[in-house]
Design an enzyme around this catalytic site. Structure first.
Site, PDB file in Angstrom:
ATOM      1  N   GLY A   9       0.871  -1.182   0.000  1.00 49.49           N
ATOM      2  CA  GLY A   9       0.000   0.000   0.000  1.00 49.49           C
ATOM      3  C   GLY A   9       0.901   1.223   0.000  1.00 49.49           C
ATOM      4  N   GLY A  11      -0.116   4.340  -0.387  1.00 46.22           N
ATOM      5  CA  GLY A  11      -0.935   5.531  -0.153  1.00 46.22           C
ATOM      6  C   GLY A  11      -0.312   6.382   0.941  1.00 46.22           C
ATOM      7  N   ASP A  33       2.268  -1.616  -4.508  1.00 53.11           N
ATOM      8  CA  ASP A  33       0.893  -1.125  -4.672  1.00 53.11           C
ATOM      9  C   ASP A  33       0.356  -1.636  -6.006  1.00 53.11           C
ATOM     10  OD1 ASP A  33      -0.707   1.492  -3.181  1.00 53.11           O
ATOM     11  OD2 ASP A  33      -1.458   0.861  -5.147  1.00 53.11           O
ATOM     12  N   ARG A  88     -20.627  -0.113   6.707  1.00 54.07           N
ATOM     13  CA  ARG A  88     -19.469  -0.578   7.473  1.00 54.07           C
ATOM     14  C   ARG A  88     -19.092  -2.000   7.014  1.00 54.07           C
ATOM     15  NH1 ARG A  88     -18.876  -1.071  13.887  1.00 54.07           N
ATOM     16  NH2 ARG A  88     -20.266  -2.822  13.545  1.00 54.07           N
ATOM     17  N   ASN A  95     -12.104  -4.675   2.292  1.00 58.85           N
ATOM     18  CA  ASN A  95     -10.738  -4.701   2.824  1.00 58.85           C
ATOM     19  C   ASN A  95     -10.330  -6.108   3.262  1.00 58.85           C
ATOM     20  OD1 ASN A  95     -10.189  -2.097   2.194  1.00 58.85           O
ATOM     21  ND2 ASN A  95     -10.460  -1.273   4.257  1.00 58.85           N
ATOM     22  N   ARG A 151      -2.291   9.773  20.912  1.00 61.33           N
ATOM     23  CA  ARG A 151      -3.291  10.859  20.892  1.00 61.33           C
ATOM     24  C   ARG A 151      -3.631  11.277  22.319  1.00 61.33           C
ATOM     25  NH1 ARG A 151      -6.440   8.170  15.793  1.00 61.33           N
ATOM     26  NH2 ARG A 151      -5.396   9.421  14.231  1.00 61.33           N
ATOM     27  N   HIS A 175      -9.718  -0.847  18.190  1.00 60.79           N
ATOM     28  CA  HIS A 175      -9.434   0.493  17.682  1.00 60.79           C
ATOM     29  C   HIS A 175     -10.749   1.061  17.173  1.00 60.79           C
ATOM     30  CE1 HIS A 175      -7.246   3.720  15.836  1.00 60.79           C
ATOM     31  NE2 HIS A 175      -7.494   3.334  14.610  1.00 60.79           N
TER      32      HIS A 175
HETATM   33  N1  APR Z   1      -2.567  -4.458  -3.140  1.00 59.45           N
HETATM   34  C1  APR Z   1      -1.718  -3.411  -2.909  1.00 59.45           C
HETATM   35  N2  APR Z   1      -2.158  -2.158  -2.675  1.00 59.45           N
HETATM   36  C2  APR Z   1      -3.471  -1.943  -2.688  1.00 59.45           C
HETATM   37  C3  APR Z   1      -4.415  -2.965  -2.937  1.00 59.45           C
HETATM   38  C4  APR Z   1      -3.913  -4.276  -3.159  1.00 59.45           C
HETATM   39  N3  APR Z   1      -4.721  -5.328  -3.406  1.00 59.45           N
HETATM   40  N4  APR Z   1      -5.657  -2.429  -2.893  1.00 59.45           N
HETATM   41  C5  APR Z   1      -5.514  -1.118  -2.631  1.00 59.45           C
HETATM   42  N5  APR Z   1      -4.202  -0.825  -2.493  1.00 59.45           N
HETATM   43  C6  APR Z   1      -3.564   0.475  -2.241  1.00 59.45           C
HETATM   44  C7  APR Z   1      -4.250   1.633  -2.960  1.00 59.45           C
HETATM   45  O1  APR Z   1      -3.907   1.668  -4.326  1.00 59.45           O
HETATM   46  C8  APR Z   1      -3.705   2.828  -2.187  1.00 59.45           C
HETATM   47  O2  APR Z   1      -2.530   3.362  -2.785  1.00 59.45           O
HETATM   48  O3  APR Z   1      -3.642   0.828  -0.869  1.00 59.45           O
HETATM   49  C9  APR Z   1      -3.372   2.244  -0.818  1.00 59.45           C
HETATM   50  C10 APR Z   1      -4.199   2.855   0.314  1.00 59.45           C
HETATM   51  O4  APR Z   1      -3.796   4.165   0.444  1.00 59.45           O
HETATM   52  P1  APR Z   1      -4.760   5.381   0.880  1.00 59.45           P
HETATM   53  O5  APR Z   1      -6.036   5.260   0.152  1.00 59.45           O
HETATM   54  O6  APR Z   1      -3.951   6.627   0.807  1.00 59.45           O
HETATM   55  O7  APR Z   1      -5.087   5.044   2.407  1.00 59.45           O
HETATM   56  P2  APR Z   1      -4.168   5.358   3.670  1.00 59.45           P
HETATM   57  O8  APR Z   1      -4.544   6.675   4.240  1.00 59.45           O
HETATM   58  O9  APR Z   1      -2.756   5.079   3.346  1.00 59.45           O
HETATM   59  O10 APR Z   1      -4.708   4.260   4.688  1.00 59.45           O
HETATM   60  C11 APR Z   1      -4.429   2.898   4.473  1.00 59.45           C
HETATM   61  O11 APR Z   1      -4.483   2.311   6.782  1.00 59.45           O
HETATM   62  O12 APR Z   1      -4.950   3.566   8.661  1.00 59.45           O
HETATM   63  C12 APR Z   1      -5.472   2.678   7.728  1.00 59.45           C
HETATM   64  O13 APR Z   1      -7.803   3.316   7.575  1.00 59.45           O
HETATM   65  C13 APR Z   1      -6.582   3.296   6.904  1.00 59.45           C
HETATM   66  O14 APR Z   1      -7.306   1.209   5.964  1.00 59.45           O
HETATM   67  C14 APR Z   1      -6.599   2.410   5.711  1.00 59.45           C
HETATM   68  C15 APR Z   1      -5.109   2.068   5.525  1.00 59.45           C
END
Ligand code: APR
Length: 315
Positions: A9, A11, A33, A88, A95, A151, A175
């Site tokens: 991931g 992100g 990713d 939810r 996920n 926090r 959480h």
């Molecule tokens: N394999 C790899 N990456 C994936 C997949 C997958 N199958 N599906 C989604 N992703 C990637 C997305 O492309 C994205 O870049 O996961 C990333 C998630 O990033 P964001 O949307 O920016 O989310 P972020 O704020 O990083 O949070 C990630 O952590 O704290 C928790 O609630 C939050 O569940 C969320 C996770």
């Protein structure tokens, strides 16, 4: 030799975590990713920061798992955020599918790794990763408690105008809205918080801690917190890679501890080279135990929905 950490991931949470780990200097990072070129671009950008921050750690981006092979530690942040109109349970099952697919690749390519799961809903996703991996529980756990505790510590330090370093606190349970801040174990320079703050004020800060994630989401409008979450993940990564034996609140698969069996919930745990080396049981008051049980029941509800979906899938 440097350790190898994969962050799945790329992100906000994943990329910020990768950057923090790179800056430690003793672990190479592979950022994975599904979005084409995204992890490669972010990894290259981080790599180019190396000469400036003085880190030789190599950061690599990939859309597959070959580069991640034989990682010592894998952080899973892959997932989607809840979108308008999504229930939810929709989020939970989406996920769940993502973390199941990710876990199967991780296990295939890094059979001996330690996994830290971060995707929300946290406790249910840790349970899913644990069950999907087939790993022993010491090698799969989740990050939430350090963030919730941080926090709470921030708000207490602000209120008393003291250093955050002197505030120690504990947040147990899931959480979520029913997390359990242990006020009894909250101290400032070793002094119980009840000696320093009125009960009403403590209750206010507990409430603000419970809503900590929501407060950030409301301000950001899009997306959720990532600076504090990535700092918390990095603390866990460091505890494992440096075998620090730190006692930190983590989401762990319980096998009877705290009277909970077969469920992932936040409790104090010792983190070292063996991963989650020990659940640290502490005696709880009746009230604290009731709150923890209530929190665990909320996690169990989500886990039941996941188990039912999996049973239907396999029919
Ligand atoms: N394999 C790899 N990456 C994936 C997949 C997958 N199958 N599906 C989604 N992703 C990637 C997305 O492309 C994205 O870049 O996961 C990333 C998630 O990033 P964001 O949307 O920016 O989310 P972020 O704020 O990083 O949070 C990630 O952590 O704290 C928790 O609630 C939050 O569940 C969320 C996770």
């Amino acid at each position: 030799m440097r350790s190898k950490v994969t962050v799945v991931g790329a992100g906000n949470v994943g990329a910020t975590t990768a950057l923090r780990i790179q800056s430690l200097g003793y672990a190479d990072v592979v950022l994975v990713d599904v979005v084409e070129d995204l992890p490669q671009g972010k990894a290259l950008d981080m790599l180019e920061a190396g000469p400036v921050v003085g880190s030789d750690a190599v950061v690599t981006g990939s859309n597959g798992y070959e580069e991640s092979a034989n990682s010592d530690l894998v952080v899973i942040t892959a997932g989607i955020a809840r979108r308008p109109g999504m229930s939810r349970d929709d989020l939970l099952l989406t996920n769940m599918r993502i973390t199941s697919a990710v876990t199967s690749e991780v296990v295939k390519h890094s059979p001996n790794c330690i996994i830290i799961a971060v995707t929300n809903p946290l406790d249910a996703m840790v349970q899913n990763v644990y069950e999907s991996s087939g790993f022993p529980r010491n090698r799969v756990f989740g990050m939430a408690g350090i963030l919730d505790t941080a926090r709470f510590r921030t708000f207490i330090a602000q209120e008393l105008d003291v250093s955050v370093e002197d505030v120690q606190a504990y947040v147990l349970g899931g959480h979520g809205d029913d997390m359990v801040p242990l006020v009894r174990y909250t101290t400032v320079g070793g002094i119980p918080i009840s000696e320093l703050m009125a009960e009403e004020k403590i209750d206010q800060l507990v409430q603000r801690t419970r809503n900590g994630g929501g407060e950030i989401v409301a301000l950001l409008k899009e997306g959720s917190a990532y600076y504090a979450p990535s700092a918390a993940i990095t603390q866990m990564v460091e505890a494992v890679l440096l075998d620090k034996k730190r006692i930190l609140p983590c989401c762990v698969y319980l096998e009877g501890e705290f009277g909970i069996n077969g469920l992932c919930v936040g409790v104090p745990a010792k983190l070292g080279a063996g991963g989650m080396e020990q659940v640290v049981e502490i005696r709880l008051t009746e009230e604290e135990r009731a709150s923890l049980n209530q929190s665990a029941a909320s996690v169990q509800e989500l886990v039941d929905v996941m188990h039912q979906a999996k049973a239907e899938q396999s029919q």
